[in-house]
Design an enzyme around this catalytic site. Structure first.
Site, PDB file in Angstrom:
ATOM      1  N   TYR A 144       0.937  -1.260   0.049  1.00 44.39           N
ATOM      2  CA  TYR A 144       0.047  -0.042   0.375  1.00 44.39           C
ATOM      3  C   TYR A 144       0.559   1.490   0.048  1.00 44.39           C
ATOM      4  O   TYR A 144       1.826   1.415   0.816  1.00 44.39           O
ATOM      5  CB  TYR A 144      -0.911  -0.078   1.166  1.00 44.39           C
ATOM      6  CG  TYR A 144      -2.296   1.364   1.136  1.00 44.39           C
ATOM      7  CD1 TYR A 144      -3.490   1.064   0.273  1.00 44.39           C
ATOM      8  CD2 TYR A 144      -1.598   2.672   2.102  1.00 44.39           C
ATOM      9  CE1 TYR A 144      -3.898   2.348   0.380  1.00 44.39           C
ATOM     10  CE2 TYR A 144      -2.454   3.538   2.331  1.00 44.39           C
ATOM     11  CZ  TYR A 144      -3.680   3.762   0.986  1.00 44.39           C
ATOM     12  OH  TYR A 144      -4.316   4.269   1.343  1.00 44.39           O
ATOM     13  N   ASP A 239       9.061   3.047   0.433  1.00 45.53           N
ATOM     14  CA  ASP A 239       8.104   3.766   1.017  1.00 45.53           C
ATOM     15  C   ASP A 239       8.327   2.968   2.128  1.00 45.53           C
ATOM     16  O   ASP A 239       7.940   2.610   2.372  1.00 45.53           O
ATOM     17  CB  ASP A 239       7.024   3.374   0.574  1.00 45.53           C
ATOM     18  CG  ASP A 239       5.447   3.239   1.231  1.00 45.53           C
ATOM     19  OD1 ASP A 239       5.461   3.976   2.610  1.00 45.53           O
ATOM     20  OD2 ASP A 239       4.490   3.238   0.772  1.00 45.53           O
ATOM     21  N   LYS A 267       3.148   8.807   9.227  1.00 47.84           N
ATOM     22  CA  LYS A 267       2.807   8.167  10.193  1.00 47.84           C
ATOM     23  C   LYS A 267       3.955   8.371  11.388  1.00 47.84           C
ATOM     24  O   LYS A 267       3.869  10.175  11.693  1.00 47.84           O
ATOM     25  CB  LYS A 267       2.648   6.519  10.550  1.00 47.84           C
ATOM     26  CG  LYS A 267       2.237   6.164   9.467  1.00 47.84           C
ATOM     27  CD  LYS A 267       1.965   4.500   9.098  1.00 47.84           C
ATOM     28  CE  LYS A 267      -0.058   4.650   8.243  1.00 47.84           C
ATOM     29  NZ  LYS A 267       0.356   3.880   6.998  1.00 47.84           N
TER      30      LYS A 267
END
Ligand SMILES: *Cc1c(COP(=O)(O)O)cnc(C)c1O
Length: 428
Positions: A144, A239, A267
């Protein structure tokens, strides 16, 4: 446990917010029931709208690595807010967090801040395309990278859980430029390069996958991606929105010794505020506006509150030499405890773990890619989820999510969690 107030709040939310939530995986669709509304959180605990206390293994999907309402972050935020919340002009704190982030992460000279992990990945791919003057990208099934169009092709957790791996609204034109490979399978990547030798702008990968459960890279996988990208003059994008500042100070680049060309963050880097970032060497970053031709911008990018929270968080991580070891030990303890209980009850399981990331899969085959993650028993996961919740433990409401261990968890909390697994195991 009672959830009357949460149910009422969810009904009210559902009238004015699609599905009652602002991000789909919160909706409990994959496990049934209605979501829990939170009032407040402190350390390792959530306190919900009905006054229940839950041990939290989601931690805002990763950011709260030091626990909720971590005092240095809250203090920095409060102090900053009193000075005004946004100016659309440069502020010193942006340079301070940039200097610190660049000093912690290997192989990068510059960093640009954005407002989410999605924006970071979307901008990284645009930069890779602009820099390489090529158009296609390779991504891995089950990874993702946020919800921008090019990535919504077999996109892991949320997208998978809702059965819309190829979302309507993504055009065929966009989809054809995203090529799909299999995680931990270098041959699948090599084949795509061989078929499109001059066209691949970048390979984007979660260097430790966290959105199909937790799936560490097998030995040689990241090294092989590096080699293929070098051979075909493509950009390697890590990522690290989930893994950055979580698995090590320098993320998976530090852990694996493999250097990527562009690294995406989110995050943890925002300390719980909406922040993303992407970083690279000068040579690549100089392609970005206003220095170069690749456009990227944001009214609230580098927002002083967000930067203050992120800076306080990174300072805390940078100054604590034992943190990542401590987290890994707690996670290993939990792993051992859960494995012992599930084995004693003869429940088939595979537990994947690295650092402070762990996932429990109800199947006995090794989980190494999206296909093997999909073979687990999701009915059993639903019962497990609701059993744990009834026992006061909040894990992600989907079998495709990683659990995040925070430094605020005590061994007593971990024992309590293992006891809860014991009670649930009898019913599975
Ligand atoms: C969460 C996540 C994103 C998206 O970040 P948002 O802030 O939700 O947009 C991208 N990549 C990975 C690996 C993630 O875990």
């Amino acid at each position: 446990m009672r959830y009357q107030r949460s149910s009422k709040l969810f009904s009210a939310a559902s009238e004015v917010i699609p599905g009652g939530v602002n991000s789909p995986v919160r909706a409990f669709k994959a496990v049934g029931g209605t979501p829990i509304f939170v009032d407040k959180a402190k350390g390792a605990y959530l306190y919900d709208a009905d006054g229940n206390r839950l041990i939290d293994y989601i931690n805002s999907w990763g950011p709260m690595i030091l626990g909720h309402a971590f005092p240095p972050v809250i203090d920095a935020l409060v102090d900053k807010a009193k000075l005004g919340t946004s100016f659309g002009m440069p502020t010193e704190i942006e340079t301070q967090i940039a200097e610190l982030a660049v000093s912690m992460v290997p192989n990068v000279d510059q960093i640009r801040f954005v407002n989410s992990g999605t924006e970071a990945c979307m901008s990284a791919v645009r930069l890779a395309r602009g820099f390489s003057a090529k158009e296609k990208i390779i991504k891995f099934a089950g990874c993702y990278h946020g919800h921008s169009d090019s990535f919504l092709i077999q996109a892991g957790s949320g997208a998978v859980t809702f059965g819309s791996p190829n979302s309507p609204g993504v055009t065929k034109g966009t989809a054809k430029d995203t090529l799909l490979a299999t995680y931990n399978n270098l041959d699948s990547v090599a084949k795509l390069f061989e078929a499109n030798p001059l066209q691949i702008a970048c390979v984007i990968v979660e260097p430790v996958a966290g959105n199909m459960g937790c799936i560490p890279p097998q030995p040689g996988f990241l090294e092989g991606l590096r080699d293929l990208c070098d051979t075909y003059k493509s950009i390697l994008v890590f990522d690290e929105v989930m893994t950055g500042f979580r698995l090590a100070k320098g993320g998976v680049q530090e852990l694996s010794g493999v250097n990527a060309d562009i690294i995406c963050f989110g995050k943890v880097i925002g300390g719980g505020l909406p922040v993303g970032a992407f970083a690279a060497r000068h040579e690549i970053m100089s392609y970005l506006a206003p220095l170069g031709p690749v456009y990227q911008a944001g009214t609230l990018s580098g927002n002083p509150l967000a930067m203050a929270a992120g800076f306080a968080m990174l300072k805390a991580l940078d100054s604590d030499k034992e943190l990542f070891d401590r987290l890994a030990k707690k996670t290993a303890y939990l792993h051992k405890g859960i494995a012992r209980v599930l084995s004693a009850h003869q429940i088939e399981h595979t537990i994947n773990r690295i650092g402070s990331m762990i996932s429990v899969h109800f199947s006995k085959i090794p989980v190494v890619d999206f296909e093997t993650a999909s073979l687990a028993n999701n009915e059993r996961f639903k019962n497990f989820f609701h059993g744990m919740l009834a026992g006061g433990i909040y894990i992600a409401p989907s079998a495709y999510e990683t659990w995040f261990i925070t430094d605020a968890l005590t061994y007593k909390d971990l024992d309590y969690t293992i006891d809860a697994v014991e009670k649930v195991a009898k019913t599975l």
